[in-house]
Enzyme design. Sequence first.
Site, PDB file in Angstrom:
ATOM      1  CG  HIS A   1      18.502 -37.083  60.986  1.00 35.37           C
ATOM      2  ND1 HIS A   1      19.471 -36.109  61.004  1.00 35.37           N
ATOM      3  CD2 HIS A   1      17.951 -37.014  59.757  1.00 35.37           C
ATOM      4  CE1 HIS A   1      19.502 -35.484  59.834  1.00 35.37           C
ATOM      5  NE2 HIS A   1      18.575 -36.034  59.062  1.00 35.37           N
TER       6      HIS A   1
ATOM      7  CG  HIS B   1      15.050 -38.030  55.722  1.00 37.93           C
ATOM      8  ND1 HIS B   1      14.689 -36.694  55.665  1.00 37.93           N
ATOM      9  CD2 HIS B   1      16.346 -38.063  56.137  1.00 37.93           C
ATOM     10  CE1 HIS B   1      15.733 -35.954  56.010  1.00 37.93           C
ATOM     11  NE2 HIS B   1      16.749 -36.750  56.300  1.00 37.93           N
TER      12      HIS B   1
ATOM     13  NE  ARG C   1      13.200 -39.636  51.293  1.00 37.76           N
ATOM     14  CZ  ARG C   1      14.161 -38.768  51.533  1.00 37.76           C
ATOM     15  NH1 ARG C   1      13.871 -37.571  52.035  1.00 37.76           N
ATOM     16  NH2 ARG C   1      15.424 -39.077  51.279  1.00 37.76           N
TER      17      ARG C   1
ATOM     18  CG  ASP D   1      20.633 -38.236  57.267  1.00 39.44           C
ATOM     19  OD1 ASP D   1      19.445 -37.983  56.957  1.00 39.44           O
ATOM     20  OD2 ASP D   1      21.605 -37.659  56.755  1.00 39.44           O
TER      21      ASP D   1
END
Length: 427
Positions: free
Chosen positions: A54, A56, A58, A301
Amino acid sequence: MTLLIKGARPYGEDAVDVLVEDGVIAAIGTDLSTTGETVDAAGLVLLPGLVDLHTHLREPGREDTETVLTGSRAAALGGYTAVHAMANTDPVADTAGVVEQVWRLGSDAGLVDVVPVGAVTVGLGGERLAELGAMADSAARVRVFSDDGKCVADPALMRRALEYTKALDGVVAQHAEEPRLTVGAQMHEGERSARLGMTGWPAVAEEAIIARDVLLAEHVGARLHVCHVSTAGSVELIRWAKSRGVQVTAEVTPHHLLLTDAQAEGYDATFKVNPPLRTGEDVAALRAGLADGTVDAVATDHAPHAAEDKECEWSAARPGMLGLEQALSVVVETMVDTGLLTWREVADRMSVRPAAIGRLAGHGRPLEVGEPANLVLVDPGARAVVDPAALASKSRNSPYAGRELPARVVHTLLRGELSVRDGKVQK
């Protein structure tokens, strides 16, 4: 390339030498020698390279906050050799073209294996299924699908997603949040939210979706993965589902293992996250669930944000925290130093099981001869204060700023080549 790792402690156990040749572990023993390069690993714990389910990154769309390259640097410094890049980019990773773009950017960076996650629904809109089969058949070989950041709230659509991913040997990773219960929510619903005057995010909003989805997964016979579980009730629901034989897995973030809703007292939006930081009782239940295996994995995350999206009033701030570079340190503080996990169990929760959930060949493998040399070497005795300005990420929204944490990643190897040497990224 030939590399001899001298005196490392696999899983924190007895010291051995490890010879790496052509990207694989060629020999393990004592008094090994080589004409190639030697790395002194005396006192360092050797683990399989970490795998994040998980992350990010971007890119595409918000390269001002992170890129695949800068996120890969942060991941390698954190001991990761593979990361799953979430789909909530701009454009959304809901087609073969976008997931292949992300995959190629990761390949070009060459520091970790960047594994794209495909969106479940078109544009994360929750109305029509995305091109699941095309993404699975693409060069990126997508096997994890998620609308993370948004819940697949429609039960009929969630059922169809589970059916499709079952046929693809994939998994739906659900952001468990009943949206009608979290309208305007700012932090965990409880005594503290009432006192601070902030709209609460009730635990039941997470638990209701988990309860529904494990029943759907059981009915369909499909795999379900629950993202960032945050409540004691969620742990109990997952434990119950596993006892019934449901193919459900779950992850917990480092920040939910360490921090509580008390962090909201100062209205510092660095600590605003979705799902929100919960109570001390929830933290204890999450740690216990990770220790007994009910919660399968630690996933960061990692959510970079621009300064203007965090240095503002709490209600206007975007939720999310950095996590890649300090994840292992937080797990050491909360789980190893407390006696809840051994180093071998850390490898299981941060490498073996995440790789299995994501269907990643070559990662999460045993430290044995013939296995791929995706490895991390950790100094368990090191301690350091987290300085956001020194992080590899383009963003600075670390919830650990100013906190002293244990353990330091010294070296990371991707297929036998040092992506991190002596704590410094090599690209």
